[in-house]
Design a protein around this motif. Structure first.
Motif, mmCIF file in Angstrom:
data_model
loop_
_atom_site.group_PDB
_atom_site.id
_atom_site.type_symbol
_atom_site.label_atom_id
_atom_site.label_comp_id
_atom_site.label_asym_id
_atom_site.label_seq_id
_atom_site.Cartn_x
_atom_site.Cartn_y
_atom_site.Cartn_z
ATOM 1 N N CYS A 167 -23.583 -22.170 8.865
ATOM 2 C CA CYS A 167 -24.472 -21.234 9.561
ATOM 3 C C CYS A 167 -24.237 -19.812 9.057
ATOM 4 O O CYS A 167 -23.233 -19.518 8.411
ATOM 5 C CB CYS A 167 -24.228 -21.307 11.066
ATOM 6 S SG CYS A 167 -24.610 -22.916 11.790
ATOM 7 N N ARG A 168 -25.197 -18.947 9.366
ATOM 8 C CA ARG A 168 -25.141 -17.541 8.945
ATOM 9 C C ARG A 168 -24.943 -17.423 7.433
ATOM 10 O O ARG A 168 -24.200 -16.566 6.955
ATOM 11 C CB ARG A 168 -24.044 -16.796 9.703
ATOM 12 C CG ARG A 168 -24.204 -16.858 11.216
ATOM 13 C CD ARG A 168 -23.210 -15.968 11.934
ATOM 14 N NE ARG A 168 -23.317 -16.147 13.383
ATOM 15 C CZ ARG A 168 -24.247 -15.610 14.166
ATOM 16 N NH1 ARG A 168 -25.163 -14.824 13.616
ATOM 17 N NH2 ARG A 168 -24.260 -15.831 15.467
ATOM 18 N N ALA A 169 -25.590 -18.307 6.718
ATOM 19 C CA ALA A 169 -25.550 -18.271 5.254
ATOM 20 C C ALA A 169 -26.954 -17.917 4.769
ATOM 21 O O ALA A 169 -27.799 -18.792 4.577
ATOM 22 C CB ALA A 169 -25.099 -19.620 4.684
ATOM 23 N N ASP A 170 -27.212 -16.632 4.603
ATOM 24 C CA ASP A 170 -28.537 -16.129 4.241
ATOM 25 C C ASP A 170 -28.759 -16.326 2.744
ATOM 26 O O ASP A 170 -28.171 -15.631 1.912
ATOM 27 C CB ASP A 170 -28.633 -14.647 4.607
ATOM 28 C CG ASP A 170 -30.015 -14.081 4.358
ATOM 29 O OD1 ASP A 170 -30.937 -14.869 4.097
ATOM 30 O OD2 ASP A 170 -30.168 -12.847 4.415
ATOM 31 N N VAL A 171 -29.595 -17.297 2.385
ATOM 32 C CA VAL A 171 -29.853 -17.580 0.971
ATOM 33 C C VAL A 171 -30.678 -16.447 0.373
ATOM 34 O O VAL A 171 -31.746 -16.097 0.887
ATOM 35 C CB VAL A 171 -30.576 -18.930 0.810
ATOM 36 C CG1 VAL A 171 -30.956 -19.157 -0.656
ATOM 37 C CG2 VAL A 171 -29.691 -20.063 1.312
#
Length: 509
Positions: free
Chosen positions: A228-232
């Motif tokens: 989570c909170r992994a902004d591609v």
């Protein structure tokens, strides 16, 4: 019935239908001994539990009420159990909208499995379409195709003479961002109404988060990892294929088999992939991509259930507000013209009616949303126009459920900008990943192409509502993307599969 209600035994057939459930709950409040009969054991357990919470004595008897012998056995069983039957309320089928509605429903039952398969499998759905053609014949298939292309106004007027059935179809059609006079809106109304007639509008117990939790458990149980909170920030493309992704914080993942992108199509192509990897014609087509209309949503915590003037509405999990069919047409035209309707079409959920675990006993959680003119994209809850829209929604509810405003313990408003802040995939406050208009469906979704999850980039798949078959809790786009990725990864046929896809895209772009 000569006895008082609190001394009576009443049989209710079709007890899991909206009218049947409303009847059961109303009698339960009066202390009536109830015998509930319907086909669905699960549905009977749910409505029976709600009646017991009201203090009623309840016997649930799964029964096929279309079987005369089964109904006779029901009567015998009730007589044996209680010694008498003081009242018999038949809600099975005849209480819906009459013989025409039942005829339409029976037609649906004959088509449902193959039609749903045709809609939600990768395009083209050869097997399901072939079965439908064989079942309907050439003439029947042509007539069905005509029906699916009708506006909801034309379909409703051709099919029913009464306002009730027409109004239900209108409301179901307006779940999408199509107007009552729009070609193809009849298909949406008919589909949702028939699915609701057969299966109801089920909700996950405990809230929508429980559905996400269930999918996460299944995913991780099979060895999946969730970050989570992994902004591609971008998708790495090399040699015409997707190689992996890079996040805004610098983290990177190599994709040995596939990248499935659950983002809207314009963002995927323009930002994550980049124009340099795409055909000029695809970029030109993206400029014509249409989002669905912005949305404003309101959630309420209520001290007690809404006091609807129509008592049957008190037991409905889903409620449509907005006037008669003529008013719904005027409202849709007003929104299409970019103006604010005085009477918006409002889709409302009474979630504690559908799922009592959503709030403490005796209270209610409710939400409502409506579509807005495109000019509201980018506006948040503090905008004067959004506030005025919410005021109109609450005024409508208060008129139909007097005293509603006094029941509100808490309220949360989300304008289009607020929806985007919580989920960047809702571009402009649009819920559907693109308009539901026929000009952006099947092989035209998201742009003229194959109607499949495969993109022009090898091993990159569009898994969002921007892909066929579009938005909904069915998860169709993601499932289709997964199937496509598995086909591509097959040792023997995978290369041939991709060669066919690439050839088709060269013809299009």
């Amino acid at each position: 019935m000569t006895r008082s209600l609190d001394e009576s035994t009443v049989v209710i057939t079709g007890a899991t239908s909206g009218i049947g459930a409303a009847t059961a709950l109303t009698l339960a409040e009066r202390g009536t001994r109830l015998v509930l009969a319907a086909r669905s054991e699960r549905g009977l357990a749910e409505i029976g539990g709600q009646c017991r919470m009201l203090g009623a004595s309840v016997l649930e008897v799964p029964t096929d009420t279309a079987d005369a012998e089964a109904v006779e056995r029901l009567a015998v069983a009730v007589q044996a159990e209680f010694g008498r039957i003081d009242g018999w309320v038949n809600n099975a089928g005849v209480a819906v909208y009459g013989r025409r509605w039942l005829a339409a429903y029976h037609d649906w039952l004959a088509l449902e499995d193959d039609l749903v398969a045709a809609m939600f499998t990768p395009f083209p759905p050869i097997r399901a379409a072939t079965r439908l053609l064989v079942r309907g014949g050439v003439g029947g298939s042509l007539r069905a195709s005509r029906q699916l292309g009708l506006s909801i106004r034309d379909l409703a007027e051709e099919s029913f003479s009464g306002e009730g059935a027409r109004l239900l179809l209108y409301g179901c059609a307006l779940h999408a961002d199509v107007g009552p006079e729009s070609a193809g809106s009849g298909a949406y109304g008919w589909l949702l109404a028939m699915l609701g007639q057969h299966h109801g509008f089920p909700v996950p117990e405990g809230g929508a988060q429980s559905l996400t939790d269930a999918m996460t458990r299944r995913f991780t149980a099979h060895g999946g990892e969730l970050h989570c909170r992994a902004d591609v920030d971008r998708i790495v493309v090399g040699g015409g294929r997707a190689l992996g992704v890079v996040c805004a914080d610098g983290r990177a993942w190599r994709a040995r088999r596939a990248v499935l992108a659950d983002v809207d199509a314009p963002y995927l192509y323009r930002h994550l992939v980049g124009p340099g990897h795409l055909p000029a014609q695809l970029l030109a087509d993206l400029r014509r991509f249409r989002y669905d209309r912005p949305t404003v949503k309101v959630d309420w915590a209520l001290r007690e259930p809404l006091p609807w003037t129509n008592p049957q509405t008190r037991f409905a999990g889903t409620v449509h507000l907005g006037g008669d069919t003529a008013q719904l047409s005027r409202t849709a035209a007003t929104v299409a013209a970019g103006d604010d309707p005085t009477t918006p079409f409002v889709l409302m959920g009474q979630m504690s009616r559908a799922d009592p675990t959503r709030s403490p006993a005796g209270t209610e959680t409710a939400w409502a949303y409506t579509h807005l003119p495109y000019r509201y994209a980018g506006r948040g809850r503090d905008d004067d126009g959004i506030r005025a829209c919410v005021d109109r929604i609450e005024a409508m509810i208060d008129k139909l459920a007097p005293g509603f405003g006094e029941l509100v313990l808490g309220r949360h408003v989300q304008g289009p900008a607020d929806l985007v802040n919580e989920n960047a995939n809702m571009s402009g406050g649009a819920l559907g990943g693109g308009t539901a208009a026929p000009t952006q469906q099947l092989v035209l979704r998201p742009t003229p192409g194959l109607g499949r999850a495969d993109t022009v980039i090898d091993r990159l798949y569009l898994a969002s509502a921007s892909a066929h078959p579009g938005p909904g809790v069915h998860g169709g786009p993601g499932a289709n993307a997964a199937r496509a990725a598995l086909h591509r990864d097959r040792a023997v046929t995978g290369a041939a599969y991709r060669a066919a896809v690439s050839t088709a895209y060269r013809l299009i772009y």
